[in-house]
Design a protein around this motif. Structure first.
Motif, PDB file in Angstrom:
ATOM      1  N   THR A  17     -27.030   4.937  18.913  1.00  0.00           N
ATOM      2  CA  THR A  17     -26.431   5.269  20.882  1.00  0.00           C
ATOM      3  C   THR A  17     -27.290   3.904  21.155  1.00  0.00           C
ATOM      4  O   THR A  17     -28.218   3.514  20.519  1.00  0.00           O
ATOM      5  N   LEU A  18     -26.800   4.146  22.188  1.00  0.00           N
ATOM      6  CA  LEU A  18     -27.568   3.170  23.273  1.00  0.00           C
ATOM      7  C   LEU A  18     -28.825   2.984  22.985  1.00  0.00           C
ATOM      8  O   LEU A  18     -29.913   2.312  22.900  1.00  0.00           O
ATOM      9  N   GLU A  19     -29.433   4.356  23.221  1.00  0.00           N
ATOM     10  CA  GLU A  19     -30.831   4.505  23.655  1.00  0.00           C
ATOM     11  C   GLU A  19     -31.890   3.937  22.347  1.00  0.00           C
ATOM     12  O   GLU A  19     -32.875   3.217  21.621  1.00  0.00           O
ATOM     13  N   ARG A  20     -31.147   4.553  20.676  1.00  0.00           N
ATOM     14  CA  ARG A  20     -31.790   4.027  19.510  1.00  0.00           C
ATOM     15  C   ARG A  20     -31.630   2.365  19.541  1.00  0.00           C
ATOM     16  O   ARG A  20     -32.571   1.364  19.013  1.00  0.00           O
ATOM     17  N   VAL A  21     -30.658   1.739  19.582  1.00  0.00           N
ATOM     18  CA  VAL A  21     -30.772   0.141  20.457  1.00  0.00           C
ATOM     19  C   VAL A  21     -32.025  -0.108  21.045  1.00  0.00           C
ATOM     20  O   VAL A  21     -33.081  -1.010  20.587  1.00  0.00           O
ATOM     21  N   TYR A  22     -31.734   0.431  22.049  1.00  0.00           N
ATOM     22  CA  TYR A  22     -33.150  -0.036  22.977  1.00  0.00           C
ATOM     23  C   TYR A  22     -34.255   0.694  22.645  1.00  0.00           C
ATOM     24  O   TYR A  22     -35.304  -1.119  23.350  1.00  0.00           O
ATOM     25  N   ALA A  23     -34.244   0.850  21.576  1.00  0.00           N
ATOM     26  CA  ALA A  23     -35.625   1.891  20.967  1.00  0.00           C
ATOM     27  C   ALA A  23     -36.207   0.680  20.148  1.00  0.00           C
ATOM     28  O   ALA A  23     -37.750   0.259  19.829  1.00  0.00           O
ATOM     29  N   LEU A  24     -35.173  -0.505  19.190  1.00  0.00           N
ATOM     30  CA  LEU A  24     -35.265  -0.619  18.457  1.00  0.00           C
ATOM     31  C   LEU A  24     -35.745  -1.944  18.794  1.00  0.00           C
ATOM     32  O   LEU A  24     -36.685  -3.380  18.699  1.00  0.00           O
ATOM     33  N   ARG A  61     -33.153  -6.632  29.657  1.00  0.00           N
ATOM     34  CA  ARG A  61     -31.768  -7.403  30.017  1.00  0.00           C
ATOM     35  C   ARG A  61     -30.847  -6.560  29.975  1.00  0.00           C
ATOM     36  O   ARG A  61     -28.997  -7.341  29.756  1.00  0.00           O
ATOM     37  N   ARG A  62     -30.546  -5.378  30.277  1.00  0.00           N
ATOM     38  CA  ARG A  62     -28.940  -4.962  30.010  1.00  0.00           C
ATOM     39  C   ARG A  62     -27.765  -5.619  30.724  1.00  0.00           C
ATOM     40  O   ARG A  62     -26.844  -5.018  30.577  1.00  0.00           O
ATOM     41  N   HIS A  63     -28.146  -5.505  31.783  1.00  0.00           N
ATOM     42  CA  HIS A  63     -26.513  -5.785  33.128  1.00  0.00           C
ATOM     43  C   HIS A  63     -27.150  -7.834  33.174  1.00  0.00           C
ATOM     44  O   HIS A  63     -25.578  -7.617  34.062  1.00  0.00           O
ATOM     45  N   ASN A  64     -27.466  -7.998  32.210  1.00  0.00           N
ATOM     46  CA  ASN A  64     -27.460  -9.837  32.182  1.00  0.00           C
ATOM     47  C   ASN A  64     -26.466  -9.647  31.152  1.00  0.00           C
ATOM     48  O   ASN A  64     -25.539  -9.464  29.831  1.00  0.00           O
ATOM     49  N   LEU A  65     -25.333 -10.929  31.741  1.00  0.00           N
ATOM     50  CA  LEU A  65     -24.449 -11.578  30.673  1.00  0.00           C
ATOM     51  C   LEU A  65     -24.669 -12.212  29.459  1.00  0.00           C
ATOM     52  O   LEU A  65     -26.276 -12.365  29.392  1.00  0.00           O
ATOM     53  N   GLY A  66     -23.573 -12.050  28.471  1.00  0.00           N
ATOM     54  CA  GLY A  66     -24.170 -13.233  26.546  1.00  0.00           C
ATOM     55  C   GLY A  66     -24.533 -14.086  27.640  1.00  0.00           C
ATOM     56  O   GLY A  66     -25.430 -14.403  26.472  1.00  0.00           O
ATOM     57  N   TRP A  67     -24.284 -15.314  27.589  1.00  0.00           N
ATOM     58  CA  TRP A  67     -24.128 -16.603  27.825  1.00  0.00           C
ATOM     59  C   TRP A  67     -25.713 -16.485  28.861  1.00  0.00           C
ATOM     60  O   TRP A  67     -26.116 -17.934  28.583  1.00  0.00           O
ATOM     61  N   GLN A  68     -26.525 -15.666  29.316  1.00  0.00           N
ATOM     62  CA  GLN A  68     -27.758 -15.170  29.891  1.00  0.00           C
ATOM     63  C   GLN A  68     -28.939 -15.207  29.271  1.00  0.00           C
ATOM     64  O   GLN A  68     -30.014 -15.719  29.621  1.00  0.00           O
ATOM     65  N   LEU A  69     -28.706 -14.478  28.127  1.00  0.00           N
ATOM     66  CA  LEU A  69     -29.310 -14.186  27.393  1.00  0.00           C
ATOM     67  C   LEU A  69     -29.981 -15.437  25.970  1.00  0.00           C
ATOM     68  O   LEU A  69     -29.339 -17.286  25.711  1.00  0.00           O
TER      69      LEU A  69
END
Length: 241
Positions: free
Chosen positions: A120-127, A134-142
């Motif tokens: 889930t989102l929560e598990r990925v964010y825990a990982l 950075r969940r609100h950043n666009l991909g190119w900003q990473l």
């Protein structure tokens, strides 16, 4: 680790581009919970093999089977529904979508209840806590490392039974590479089967159960980590620069 039926079985695989044949009778298996590597120098057929597994390149001969069922000729999305998920070379995230939009864009529920906790989102964010930040950043900003975390997280959000990683540590800072290797070890402990393409044999030896060495589109050696460690000449001959 053996099972009555392999999760993935590749038999006599042949493929190429135009008139140029690239793969010649490639064969290997991945059993549930097993980590398998495809080793070899660049241009020896590893990524071409992966393209065939995911329906991105036509199979000219042989068979690709998932749980005993042929998937030759199936579209990529149908193969993905069988539980295969790819972390592609070069990451290929959606650069104009946010981190969170990337993660949910292709998310799926687990195809079967195999006892593992669903992703889930929560598990990925825990990982990868950095992705939550950075969940609100666009991909190119990473950064490149953050994009690779996102590519792995996106693949996990499909709740795969087989995760395929094509050069997932290539070109990354050492601290990020270490983090990815730790993650792959954790995923193995949780029972997630993996195919890993990478050049770092030292890190692959403790992780993988079986190795397949490709040379000019053929499997020229196969064995477990103990056998590969005991034969440094194999590493030098087929993987040395």
């Amino acid at each position: 680790m053996a099972a009555s039926h392999p999760l993935l079985a590749v038999r006599g695989l042949q493929a190429g581009y135009g008139r140029a044949q690239v793969l010649f009778d490639i064969g290997f298996e991945v059993h549930p919970g097993q980590v398998v590597t495809l080793l070899g120098r660049n241009g020896m057929g590893r990524s071409t093999t992966i393209k065939c597994l995911f329906g991105m390149l036509p199979v000219l001969g042989g068979h690709v089977e998932v749980r005993g069922r042929p998937v030759n000729g199936h579209a990529s999305h149908r193969i993905a529904r069988e539980g295969l998920s790819l972390v592609p070379e070069g990451r290929q995230i959606f650069t104009d979508l946010s981190v969170e939009e990337n993660l949910v864009a292709t998310a799926r529920r687990p195809r079967t209840d195999d006892g593992r906790a669903p992703w889930t989102l929560e598990r990925v964010y825990a990982l990868w806590p950095r992705l939550k930040e950075r969940r609100h950043n666009l991909g190119w900003q990473l950064s490149g490392g953050e994009q690779q975390m996102l590519a792995i997280g996106r693949a996990l959000m499909t709740n795969p039974t087989l995760l395929v990683l094509d050069e997932a540590t290539e070109g990354l800072a050492p601290v990020i590479r270490d983090e990815i290797w730790r993650t792959l070890a954790t995923l193995k402990q949780e029972g997630l089967a993996q195919i890993v393409i990478d050049k770092n044999v030292k890190r692959l030896l403790p992780l993988a159960d079986r190795h397949y060495v490709l040379e000019k589109g053929r499997v020229v050696w196969q064995g477990d980590s103990a056998a590969l460690h005991a034969q440094p000449a194999i590493v030098q001959q087929y993987l040395g620069v």
